[in-house]
Design an enzyme around this catalytic site. Structure first.
Site, PDB file in Angstrom:
ATOM      1  N   GLY A  78       3.210   1.847  -2.116  1.00 61.36           N
ATOM      2  CA  GLY A  78       3.170   0.751  -3.399  1.00 61.36           C
ATOM      3  C   GLY A  78       1.716   1.115  -3.734  1.00 61.36           C
ATOM      4  O   GLY A  78       1.220   2.199  -3.764  1.00 61.36           O
TER       5      GLY A  78
ATOM      6  N   GLY B  74      -2.035  -3.215  -3.082  1.00 60.45           N
ATOM      7  CA  GLY B  74      -1.368  -4.069  -2.089  1.00 60.45           C
ATOM      8  C   GLY B  74      -1.591  -3.284  -0.655  1.00 60.45           C
ATOM      9  O   GLY B  74      -1.516  -3.866   0.154  1.00 60.45           O
ATOM     10  N   GLY B  75      -1.400  -2.040  -0.423  1.00 60.66           N
ATOM     11  CA  GLY B  75      -1.385  -1.283   0.612  1.00 60.66           C
ATOM     12  C   GLY B  75      -2.899  -1.601   1.567  1.00 60.66           C
ATOM     13  O   GLY B  75      -2.753  -1.915   2.548  1.00 60.66           O
TER      14      GLY B  75
ATOM     15  N   GLU C  19       1.276   3.966   2.322  1.00 61.06           N
ATOM     16  CA  GLU C  19       1.302   5.402   1.346  1.00 61.06           C
ATOM     17  C   GLU C  19       0.995   4.707  -0.102  1.00 61.06           C
ATOM     18  O   GLU C  19       1.880   3.831  -0.495  1.00 61.06           O
ATOM     19  CB  GLU C  19       2.521   6.012   1.460  1.00 61.06           C
ATOM     20  CG  GLU C  19       2.718   7.207   0.797  1.00 61.06           C
ATOM     21  CD  GLU C  19       3.233   7.011  -0.701  1.00 61.06           C
ATOM     22  OE1 GLU C  19       2.197   6.802  -1.740  1.00 61.06           O
ATOM     23  OE2 GLU C  19       4.223   6.993  -1.061  1.00 61.06           O
TER      24      GLU C  19
ATOM     25  N   CYS D 257       4.813   8.662  -7.078  1.00 66.20           N
ATOM     26  CA  CYS D 257       3.170   8.659  -6.277  1.00 66.20           C
ATOM     27  C   CYS D 257       2.975  10.109  -6.364  1.00 66.20           C
ATOM     28  O   CYS D 257       1.720  10.467  -6.098  1.00 66.20           O
ATOM     29  CB  CYS D 257       3.237   8.106  -5.247  1.00 66.20           C
ATOM     30  SG  CYS D 257       4.710   8.416  -4.005  1.00 66.20           S
TER      31      CYS D 257
ATOM     32  N   GLU E 106      -5.211   6.567 -10.047  1.00 68.45           N
ATOM     33  CA  GLU E 106      -3.842   6.700 -10.509  1.00 68.45           C
ATOM     34  C   GLU E 106      -3.681   5.467 -11.364  1.00 68.45           C
ATOM     35  O   GLU E 106      -4.040   4.597 -11.464  1.00 68.45           O
ATOM     36  CB  GLU E 106      -2.894   6.311  -9.343  1.00 68.45           C
ATOM     37  CG  GLU E 106      -1.303   6.393  -9.679  1.00 68.45           C
ATOM     38  CD  GLU E 106      -0.527   6.020  -8.468  1.00 68.45           C
ATOM     39  OE1 GLU E 106      -0.990   5.072  -7.757  1.00 68.45           O
ATOM     40  OE2 GLU E 106       0.821   6.538  -8.373  1.00 68.45           O
TER      41      GLU E 106
HETATM   42  P1  NAP Z   1       2.602  -3.353  -5.210  1.00 68.15           P
HETATM   43  O1  NAP Z   1       2.137  -4.461  -5.998  1.00 68.15           O
HETATM   44  O2  NAP Z   1       1.758  -2.676  -4.187  1.00 68.15           O
HETATM   45  O3  NAP Z   1       3.764  -4.229  -4.358  1.00 68.15           O
HETATM   46  C1  NAP Z   1       4.487  -3.573  -3.406  1.00 68.15           C
HETATM   47  C2  NAP Z   1       4.894  -4.542  -2.191  1.00 68.15           C
HETATM   48  O4  NAP Z   1       3.651  -5.054  -1.545  1.00 68.15           O
HETATM   49  C3  NAP Z   1       5.556  -5.683  -2.833  1.00 68.15           C
HETATM   50  O5  NAP Z   1       6.537  -6.147  -1.834  1.00 68.15           O
HETATM   51  C4  NAP Z   1       4.444  -6.887  -2.972  1.00 68.15           C
HETATM   52  O6  NAP Z   1       5.334  -8.157  -2.932  1.00 68.15           O
HETATM   53  C5  NAP Z   1       3.748  -6.447  -1.694  1.00 68.15           C
HETATM   54  N1  NAP Z   1       2.293  -6.990  -1.966  1.00 68.15           N
HETATM   55  C6  NAP Z   1       1.541  -6.354  -2.860  1.00 68.15           C
HETATM   56  N2  NAP Z   1       0.316  -6.827  -2.637  1.00 68.15           N
HETATM   57  C7  NAP Z   1       0.391  -7.680  -1.775  1.00 68.15           C
HETATM   58  C8  NAP Z   1      -0.665  -8.660  -0.951  1.00 68.15           C
HETATM   59  N3  NAP Z   1      -2.077  -8.611  -1.484  1.00 68.15           N
HETATM   60  N4  NAP Z   1      -0.275  -9.199  -0.011  1.00 68.15           N
HETATM   61  C9  NAP Z   1       0.883  -9.173   0.549  1.00 68.15           C
HETATM   62  N5  NAP Z   1       2.000  -8.369  -0.103  1.00 68.15           N
HETATM   63  C10 NAP Z   1       1.388  -7.570  -1.062  1.00 68.15           C
HETATM   64  O7  NAP Z   1       3.328  -2.200  -5.987  1.00 68.15           O
HETATM   65  P2  NAP Z   1       4.424  -2.652  -7.250  1.00 68.15           P
HETATM   66  O8  NAP Z   1       4.721  -4.094  -7.390  1.00 68.15           O
HETATM   67  O9  NAP Z   1       5.477  -1.574  -6.780  1.00 68.15           O
HETATM   68  O10 NAP Z   1       3.740  -1.809  -8.200  1.00 68.15           O
HETATM   69  C11 NAP Z   1       2.485  -2.346  -8.773  1.00 68.15           C
HETATM   70  C12 NAP Z   1       1.593  -1.095  -8.821  1.00 68.15           C
HETATM   71  O11 NAP Z   1       1.599  -0.412  -7.788  1.00 68.15           O
HETATM   72  C13 NAP Z   1       1.845  -0.186  -9.879  1.00 68.15           C
HETATM   73  O12 NAP Z   1       1.282  -0.574 -11.117  1.00 68.15           O
HETATM   74  C14 NAP Z   1       1.315   1.131  -9.575  1.00 68.15           C
HETATM   75  O13 NAP Z   1       0.090   1.493  -9.723  1.00 68.15           O
HETATM   76  C15 NAP Z   1       1.521   1.131  -8.009  1.00 68.15           C
HETATM   77  N6  NAP Z   1       2.618   1.796  -7.664  1.00 68.15           N
HETATM   78  C16 NAP Z   1       2.537   2.851  -6.699  1.00 68.15           C
HETATM   79  C17 NAP Z   1       3.669   3.567  -6.035  1.00 68.15           C
HETATM   80  C18 NAP Z   1       3.458   4.589  -5.208  1.00 68.15           C
HETATM   81  O14 NAP Z   1       4.328   5.396  -5.016  1.00 68.15           O
HETATM   82  N7  NAP Z   1       2.272   4.986  -4.635  1.00 68.15           N
HETATM   83  C19 NAP Z   1       4.906   2.937  -6.363  1.00 68.15           C
HETATM   84  C20 NAP Z   1       4.987   1.916  -7.220  1.00 68.15           C
HETATM   85  C21 NAP Z   1       3.918   1.178  -7.775  1.00 68.15           C
HETATM   86  P3  NAP Z   1       4.563  -9.386  -3.740  1.00 68.15           P
HETATM   87  O15 NAP Z   1       4.332  -9.050  -5.001  1.00 68.15           O
HETATM   88  O16 NAP Z   1       5.783 -10.224  -3.362  1.00 68.15           O
HETATM   89  O17 NAP Z   1       3.561  -9.691  -2.886  1.00 68.15           O
END
Ligand code: NAP
Length: 511
Positions: free
Chosen positions: A227, A231-232, A251, A288, A379
């Site tokens: 993600g 988040g990571g 990742e 990604c 990104e």
């Molecule tokens: P995300 O916000 O990183 O969320 C991924 C997972 O992690 C979700 O289940 C989220 O659940 C959890 N999470 C996120 N922040 C957290 C925290 N501080 N504490 C605990 N759990 C957490 O990713 P996304 O929702 O897929 O997309 C948001 C952004 O991520 C996009 O705008 C993009 O920039 C990026 N993205 C990157 C990739 C990649 O392949 N690298 C893929 C998709 C998205 P909760 O929301 O329920 O906490």
């Protein structure tokens, strides 16, 4: 959301609620599933290799048994085209089969045997045997952009289960209905394969709290995540703040630099421009491995290349992104990039009035523009990309040296280019997980040699990959057994190689 603890799947084409309510898991539920996973671990880790392999195969079968209903729900929740989801389901099932084959073959446990030399002087050599053993219950966080292949039954789950670890999966709030369906398929497979209760559980949530509780639970022994960087990194920080820190395999994506060297730009600039536009806009740029940053050296050929790239991008229409939040973040990112000094818009796709819109955009800057605006190297998840024009080879080399960690780097060149830019290869080996020659970074093959990883900030674990069979190594640790009686040793290390696996015996690889 109608109440604090209830949330819904959202139609990504209309932003309307879909059928079904999902409840944010309570702390008690999280404790319960982790305790069940802990109990399951003692049984699951002792299962023989064919039972685990059959379980993985059965999960694939059960996913296929869900039929088109799975793809239809997933299509609504993500706006990803039906055909793409058919392909992704195939990839998910094949990934499970591939891990099943690895487990069935068995040599992945890295059995090493150094037999005793009792009469060695001045001290006798003991009998020492090594193998990889599962870590324990693993928390897995799925990605929004691969609702099947990097979600409930995706690569992290498949590799953790293959390693002998139970999984507690934190469902992605962008596709809760899809997650629930796949969860039921795994549950069915677990029952049919005689696996212990708790070998796999799913918790739902659309807030950070549940993820934090899960990662901080003392019985969780590792984390897999795909993600955002934010988040990571948050999960990595939770894991390191625990009394017992645990490994986090996050990742987090990257901008995947592309270097288009002068001779090839002259010979094939237009062809590369068409391919690059395709790679930037594929899947509404939601990969990604999307090429977010490309370097060219200024020459007569650059203008031809820019023109063709502009024409190719202009032909692509806006697409629906996965969620309104991701679309908002993308469009804010475009505004931020547009406002930067020394950055100009080079190309724009066709704008359509659709929900969660992302319109492709390509920007252009110079090396000094990139240095001045460090955020350009971050990104902007979606179909946007930045072209960086260098005035010399030295500028390109310096820019490569300044790169942070990325998942991939791509070099386009002729043999003559490769000779002239030899040092670029050395630099990039230190910066990325995968280097591509005369190809495009989107498209990650699931195979034995794949590396989908890279140095921080692309991941939090540069020594690992989240795609391919080596991903299994993330969820194990080496244990060695000294002077064990043969009867007490695991089968992989007993004198008789009844598992028929490859073993390193006194330095020689043998079966
Ligand atoms: P995300 O916000 O990183 O969320 C991924 C997972 O992690 C979700 O289940 C989220 O659940 C959890 N999470 C996120 N922040 C957290 C925290 N501080 N504490 C605990 N759990 C957490 O990713 P996304 O929702 O897929 O997309 C948001 C952004 O991520 C996009 O705008 C993009 O920039 C990026 N993205 C990157 C990739 C990649 O392949 N690298 C893929 C998709 C998205 P909760 O929301 O329920 O906490």
């Amino acid at each position: 959301m109608s109440s604090k603890n209830v949330f819904y799947g959202i139609n990504a084409f209309t932003n309307e609620k879909l059928e079904g309510e999902f409840i944010n898991a309570s702390e008690e539920e999280i404790n319960k599933v982790v305790e069940e996973a802990t109990k399951a671990f003692d049984i699951y880790r002792k299962k023989d290799k064919s039972s685990i392999a059959n379980f993985l195969d059965q999960i694939g079968e059960e996913i296929l048994n869900l039929g088109d209903a799975l793809l239809e729900r997933c299509h609504l929740e993500t706006a990803l085209p039906f055909g793409r989801l058919q392909g992704e389901r195939g990839r998910t099932v094949n990934q499970l089969k591939l891990f099943a084959a690895v487990v069935r073959e068995g040599s992945w446990v890295d059995a090493r045997i150094d037999t005793a030399i009792p009469d060695r002087t001045p001290v006798p050599k003991p009998d020492i045997r090594h193998m990889l053993l599962p870590l324990g219950p693993v928390a897995v966080f799925g990605a929004s952009n691969f609702p099947l292949a990097f979600s409930v039954a995706g690569g992290d789950t498949a590799s953790a289960l293959a390693a002998g670890c139970p999984v507690v999966f934190k469902g992605h709030p962008a596709h809760p209905g899809t997650s629930e369906m796949v969860f039921k398929a795994i549950k069915e497979a677990a029952i049919k394969s005689g696996m212990p209760k708790g070998v796999f559980s799913l918790i739902h949530s659309n807030s950070n709290k549940q993820g934090e509780l899960l990662v901080k639970h003392p019985q969780i022994k590792a984390v897999g995540f795909t993600g955002s960087f934010r988040g990571g990194k948050a999960l990595f920080d939770y894991a390191n703040s625990r009394l017992e820190p645990i490994p986090v395999f996050a990742e987090m994506g990257s901008t995947n630099p592309v270097f288009i060297l002068p001779q090839v730009l002259k010979e094939k600039g237009e062809q590369i421009a068409v391919g690059l536009a395709g790679s930037i806009t594929l899947g509404v740029g939601q990969f990604c491995t999307n090429p977010g940053l490309s370097f060219v050296e200024n020459s007569e050929a650059t203008n031809v290349f820019y023109k063709k790239l502009g024409e190719s991008i202009a032909e692509v229409s806006s697409g629906n992104m996965l969620t309104s939040g991701i679309s908002k973040a993308y469009n804010e990112g475009l505004n931020r990039i547009s406002s930067l000094k020394d950055v100009v818009e080079l190309a724009k796709g066709k704008e359509n009035e659709i929900a969660n819109r992302a319109t492709p955009k390509v920007f252009k800057t110079t090396i000094s523009g990139l240095i001045e605006n460090e955020s350009l190297a971050e990104e902007n998840f979606g179909p946007s990309s930045v072209l960086v024009e260098a005035s010399s080879k030295n500028e390109i080399i310096k820019a490569a040296k300044d790169l942070e960690g990325h998942l991939t780097a791509t070099i386009f060149g002729t043999d003559e280019d490769f000779k002239n830019y030899q040092e670029l290869f050395d630099i990039l080996e230190k910066k990325v997980g995968r280097i591509i020659i005369n190809g495009y970074p989107t498209g990650v093959e699931v195979c034995h040699s794949m590396v989908h990883g890279g140095p921080y900030p692309a991941t939090t674990a540069p020594q690992s990959t989240s795609v391919g069979t080596n991903a299994i190594k993330r969820f194990v640790r080496p244990v060695c057994f000294q002077d064990y009686p043969d009867g007490l040793l695991p089968d992989a290390l007993k004198a008789k190689n009844k598992l028929n696996i490859w073993r390193l015996v006194n330095g020689n690889l043998e079966k």
